[in-house]
Write a protein that holds these residues in place. Structure first.
Motif, PDB file in Angstrom:
ATOM      1  N   GLN A 266      -7.309   9.023 -39.587  1.00 25.19           N
ATOM      2  CA  GLN A 266      -6.331   8.167 -38.914  1.00 25.19           C
ATOM      3  C   GLN A 266      -5.487   9.051 -38.001  1.00 25.19           C
ATOM      4  OE1 GLN A 266      -2.927   6.594 -41.090  1.00 25.19           O
ATOM      5  NE2 GLN A 266      -3.721   7.500 -42.993  1.00 25.19           N
ATOM      6  N   THR A 267      -5.329   8.588 -36.772  1.00 19.59           N
ATOM      7  CA  THR A 267      -4.744   9.446 -35.740  1.00 19.59           C
ATOM      8  C   THR A 267      -3.606   8.740 -35.007  1.00 19.59           C
ATOM      9  OG1 THR A 267      -6.973  10.365 -35.442  1.00 19.59           O
ATOM     10  CG2 THR A 267      -5.308  10.938 -33.790  1.00 19.59           C
ATOM     11  N   PRO A 268      -2.376   8.972 -35.412  1.00 16.90           N
ATOM     12  CA  PRO A 268      -1.250   8.398 -34.670  1.00 16.90           C
ATOM     13  C   PRO A 268      -1.132   9.071 -33.290  1.00 16.90           C
ATOM     14  CG  PRO A 268      -0.593   9.186 -36.847  1.00 16.90           C
ATOM     15  CD  PRO A 268      -1.940   9.738 -36.581  1.00 16.90           C
ATOM     16  N   VAL A 269      -0.819   8.286 -32.282  1.00 13.76           N
ATOM     17  CA  VAL A 269      -0.578   8.808 -30.928  1.00 13.76           C
ATOM     18  C   VAL A 269       0.905   8.618 -30.635  1.00 13.76           C
ATOM     19  CG1 VAL A 269      -1.133   8.642 -28.485  1.00 13.76           C
ATOM     20  CG2 VAL A 269      -2.910   8.203 -30.194  1.00 13.76           C
ATOM     21  N   LEU A 270       1.614   9.725 -30.507  1.00 15.78           N
ATOM     22  CA  LEU A 270       3.061   9.676 -30.330  1.00 15.78           C
ATOM     23  C   LEU A 270       3.482  10.307 -29.010  1.00 15.78           C
ATOM     24  CD1 LEU A 270       2.854   9.117 -33.415  1.00 15.78           C
ATOM     25  CD2 LEU A 270       4.888  10.536 -33.716  1.00 15.78           C
ATOM     26  N   MET A 271       4.543   9.776 -28.442  1.00 16.86           N
ATOM     27  CA  MET A 271       5.198  10.463 -27.333  1.00 16.86           C
ATOM     28  C   MET A 271       5.848  11.737 -27.866  1.00 16.86           C
ATOM     29  SD  MET A 271       7.149   7.559 -25.053  1.00 16.86           S
ATOM     30  CE  MET A 271       7.899   6.705 -26.446  1.00 16.86           C
ATOM     31  N   PHE A 272       5.934  12.738 -27.011  1.00 10.12           N
ATOM     32  CA  PHE A 272       6.640  13.961 -27.377  1.00 10.12           C
ATOM     33  C   PHE A 272       7.266  14.563 -26.127  1.00 10.12           C
ATOM     34  CE2 PHE A 272       2.453  15.430 -26.145  1.00 10.12           C
ATOM     35  CZ  PHE A 272       2.684  16.633 -25.477  1.00 10.12           C
ATOM     36  N   TYR A 273       8.178  15.509 -26.322  1.00 13.65           N
ATOM     37  CA  TYR A 273       8.865  16.123 -25.184  1.00 13.65           C
ATOM     38  C   TYR A 273       9.238  17.561 -25.505  1.00 13.65           C
ATOM     39  CZ  TYR A 273      13.097  14.991 -27.877  1.00 13.65           C
ATOM     40  OH  TYR A 273      14.053  14.885 -28.846  1.00 13.65           O
ATOM     41  N   ASN A 274       9.452  18.342 -24.457  1.00 14.55           N
ATOM     42  CA  ASN A 274       9.879  19.728 -24.574  1.00 14.55           C
ATOM     43  C   ASN A 274      11.401  19.741 -24.735  1.00 14.55           C
ATOM     44  OD1 ASN A 274      10.777  22.408 -23.956  1.00 14.55           O
ATOM     45  ND2 ASN A 274       8.843  22.816 -22.908  1.00 14.55           N
ATOM     46  N   THR A 275      11.866  20.222 -25.868  1.00 18.44           N
ATOM     47  CA  THR A 275      13.305  20.171 -26.162  1.00 18.44           C
ATOM     48  C   THR A 275      14.114  21.167 -25.336  1.00 18.44           C
ATOM     49  OG1 THR A 275      13.032  21.737 -27.993  1.00 18.44           O
ATOM     50  CG2 THR A 275      12.893  19.388 -28.518  1.00 18.44           C
ATOM     51  N   GLU A 276      13.441  22.079 -24.650  1.00 17.62           N
ATOM     52  CA  GLU A 276      14.160  23.013 -23.779  1.00 17.62           C
ATOM     53  C   GLU A 276      14.394  22.409 -22.392  1.00 17.62           C
ATOM     54  OE1 GLU A 276      11.990  26.661 -23.778  1.00 17.62           O
ATOM     55  OE2 GLU A 276      12.598  27.193 -25.827  1.00 17.62           O
ATOM     56  N   ILE A 277      13.791  21.248 -22.135  1.00 15.88           N
ATOM     57  CA  ILE A 277      13.997  20.549 -20.867  1.00 15.88           C
ATOM     58  C   ILE A 277      14.854  19.307 -21.077  1.00 15.88           C
ATOM     59  CG2 ILE A 277      12.876  19.404 -18.901  1.00 15.88           C
ATOM     60  CD1 ILE A 277      10.383  21.031 -19.479  1.00 15.88           C
ATOM     61  N   LEU A 278      14.572  18.577 -22.155  1.00 13.93           N
ATOM     62  CA  LEU A 278      15.300  17.348 -22.446  1.00 13.93           C
ATOM     63  C   LEU A 278      15.967  17.435 -23.807  1.00 13.93           C
ATOM     64  CD1 LEU A 278      12.864  14.452 -21.403  1.00 13.93           C
ATOM     65  CD2 LEU A 278      14.915  15.202 -20.191  1.00 13.93           C
ATOM     66  N   SER A 279      17.175  16.920 -23.889  1.00  9.54           N
ATOM     67  CA  SER A 279      17.842  16.781 -25.183  1.00  9.54           C
ATOM     68  C   SER A 279      17.396  15.463 -25.810  1.00  9.54           C
ATOM     69  CB  SER A 279      19.359  16.780 -25.009  1.00  9.54           C
ATOM     70  OG  SER A 279      19.753  15.703 -24.160  1.00  9.54           O
ATOM     71  N   ARG A 280      17.651  15.293 -27.071  1.00  9.89           N
ATOM     72  CA  ARG A 280      17.209  14.074 -27.744  1.00  9.89           C
ATOM     73  C   ARG A 280      17.815  12.827 -27.125  1.00  9.89           C
ATOM     74  NH1 ARG A 280      17.053  13.655 -34.230  1.00  9.89           N
ATOM     75  NH2 ARG A 280      15.518  15.284 -33.756  1.00  9.89           N
ATOM     76  N   ASP A 281      19.074  12.890 -26.730  1.00  8.11           N
ATOM     77  CA  ASP A 281      19.702  11.694 -26.157  1.00  8.11           C
ATOM     78  C   ASP A 281      19.155  11.352 -24.778  1.00  8.11           C
ATOM     79  OD1 ASP A 281      21.077  14.096 -25.304  1.00  8.11           O
ATOM     80  OD2 ASP A 281      22.553  12.780 -24.352  1.00  8.11           O
ATOM     81  N   LYS A 282      18.574  12.340 -24.086  1.00  9.12           N
ATOM     82  CA  LYS A 282      17.984  12.084 -22.768  1.00  9.12           C
ATOM     83  C   LYS A 282      16.503  11.731 -22.843  1.00  9.12           C
ATOM     84  CE  LYS A 282      21.707  13.098 -20.350  1.00  9.12           C
ATOM     85  NZ  LYS A 282      22.416  12.068 -19.542  1.00  9.12           N
ATOM     86  N   ALA A 283      15.897  11.963 -23.989  1.00 14.60           N
ATOM     87  CA  ALA A 283      14.463  11.703 -24.156  1.00 14.60           C
ATOM     88  C   ALA A 283      14.207  10.199 -24.246  1.00 14.60           C
ATOM     89  CB  ALA A 283      13.962  12.393 -25.419  1.00 14.60           C
ATOM     90  N   PRO A 284      13.002   9.757 -23.897  1.00 15.54           N
ATOM     91  CA  PRO A 284      12.677   8.320 -23.993  1.00 15.54           C
ATOM     92  C   PRO A 284      12.734   7.840 -25.432  1.00 15.54           C
ATOM     93  CG  PRO A 284      10.698   9.620 -23.573  1.00 15.54           C
ATOM     94  CD  PRO A 284      11.854  10.551 -23.402  1.00 15.54           C
ATOM     95  N   LYS A 285      13.097   6.580 -25.601  1.00 16.15           N
ATOM     96  CA  LYS A 285      13.173   5.981 -26.932  1.00 16.15           C
ATOM     97  C   LYS A 285      12.011   5.024 -27.181  1.00 16.15           C
ATOM     98  CE  LYS A 285      17.151   8.035 -27.588  1.00 16.15           C
ATOM     99  NZ  LYS A 285      17.244   8.716 -26.278  1.00 16.15           N
TER     100      LYS A 285
END
Length: 348
Positions: A131-150
């Motif tokens: 089983q393979t979940p596909v999740l969005m992810f981001y580089n935390t050195e470019i975006l902070s959590r509050d700026k990342a997509p929800k």
């Protein structure tokens, strides 16, 4: 006639091996052929591990070919004269599509009754092994959590211009994700809005990659900040490559792809093919792949021997009707490839 201790030992080992092979053969009412041919989307290192373990346990040689995005087309092209016995890998939507085209033979391995019905065909034509979940992810050195997509819909917002990189349609996980997102709009009778969303996401996309490793390298070099991928690849790059990556538990859920296995109709080595299905989906092999390659198992009993993150990472599963998707996925992806992909760059 006297036997030495060495001869007695060798006879004991031979008997044990014959017993193992006999158990597999008895389960399917046939003797094995000398080899099994496997077409797969899995990486060669992983395939080699499964193939070596299967050959060690049964004595049957495994000839495998890694076809990635061309797997389904290859099986279709050989329908009249199948060259492979087993299809191993690719999401359930592909298996449902090929089942409808009469390309699989029914075969029920012993472990099939212990997996969630969501992970298998009700008529025993294919079964999920990963089983393979596909999740969005981001580089935390470019975006902070509050700026990342929800949520996925955020990816079309103007503030993410040139911050996205994605896989192209050759990736089975990308195909499954794009079409799963479209289905969410279709169910509300808003498919046109779904295409507009994908156009907006394309407008923010800096580049599409044919290789997952190249995509992660781009994120690691800070050429872009956001993408989506199968969860195990995100974990691999975060742990092994020390990348500053964080996953997003999307508000509307994340697609969970089931990588499957099936016996090809008209297989030249059917007994060996059935035995490979039995082996490849067993709890022992599922746990082995979890520990070595971060592949999440479908068998509950395999989880006890898996890495901790498989129980710790929390995500909401998107409500996807993979059966319904199988009938429209090819047409939708043809439209995505010809009308959506890079449409903001070439004036389409």
């Amino acid at each position: 006639m006297k036997f030495s201790n060495r001869n007695a030992f060798l006879i004991t080992i031979l008997c044990a091996l014959l017993l193992v092979v006999g158990c597999y053969a008895t389960a399917f009412g046939a003797e094995f052929e000398e080899k099994v041919v496997v077409y797969s989307t899995h990486g060669e290192t992983m395939l080699e591990m499964v193939a070596d373990a299967f050959e060690k346990e049964t004595g049957v040689r495994v000839d495998f070919i890694n076809l990635k995005g061309q797997l389904a087309d290859r099986v279709r092209a050989e329908k009249a004269n199948p060259q492979a016995d087993v299809m191993y890998g690719a999401p359930s939507s592909v298996y449902q599509e090929l089942k409808g085209e009469g390309l699989f033979a029914p075969c029920k391995p012993e472990w099939a009754g212990r997996i969630n019905p969501l992970f298998k065909d009700s008529e025993d034509y294919w079964f999920g092994t990963i089983q393979t979940p596909v999740l969005m992810f981001y580089n935390t050195e470019i975006l902070s959590r509050d700026k990342a997509p929800k949520d996925w819909s955020d990816l079309a917002k103007p503030e993410y211009k040139d911050l996205l990189v994605f896989r192209n349609a050759l990736s089975s996980s990308a195909r499954a994700t794009y079409t799963a997102l479209l289905q969410q709009y279709q169910r509300k009778g808003e498919l046109d809005k779904g295409w507009e969303f994908l156009k907006g996401m394309d407008a923010n996309t800096k580049r599409y990659y044919g290789s997952g490793s190249l995509l992660f390298q781009a994120i690691g070099r800070k050429e872009a900040a956001i993408s989506f991928s199968v969860l195990n690849d995100v974990v691999d790059n975060r742990v092994k490559n020390k990348m500053p990556l964080e996953t997003v538990d999307a508000a509307s859920g994340s697609p969970v792809i089931t990588d499957c296995i099936a016996l090809i109709k008209g297989a030249k080595h059917p007994a060996a093919g059935k035995a490979f299905l039995e082996f490849a989906g067993s709890a022992k092999v599922q746990a082995m792949l979890a520990k070595k390659f971060n592949r999440m198992p479908t068998l509950p009993e395999a989880l006890k021997d898996c890495p901790a993150w498989m129980s710790e990472v929390k995500f909401k599963a998107m409500d996807v009707d993979w059966g319904a998707l199988s009938s429209v996925q090819s047409a939708w992806m043809q439209k995505w490839d010809s009308e959506i992909k890079d449409s903001s760059k070439d004036g389409k």
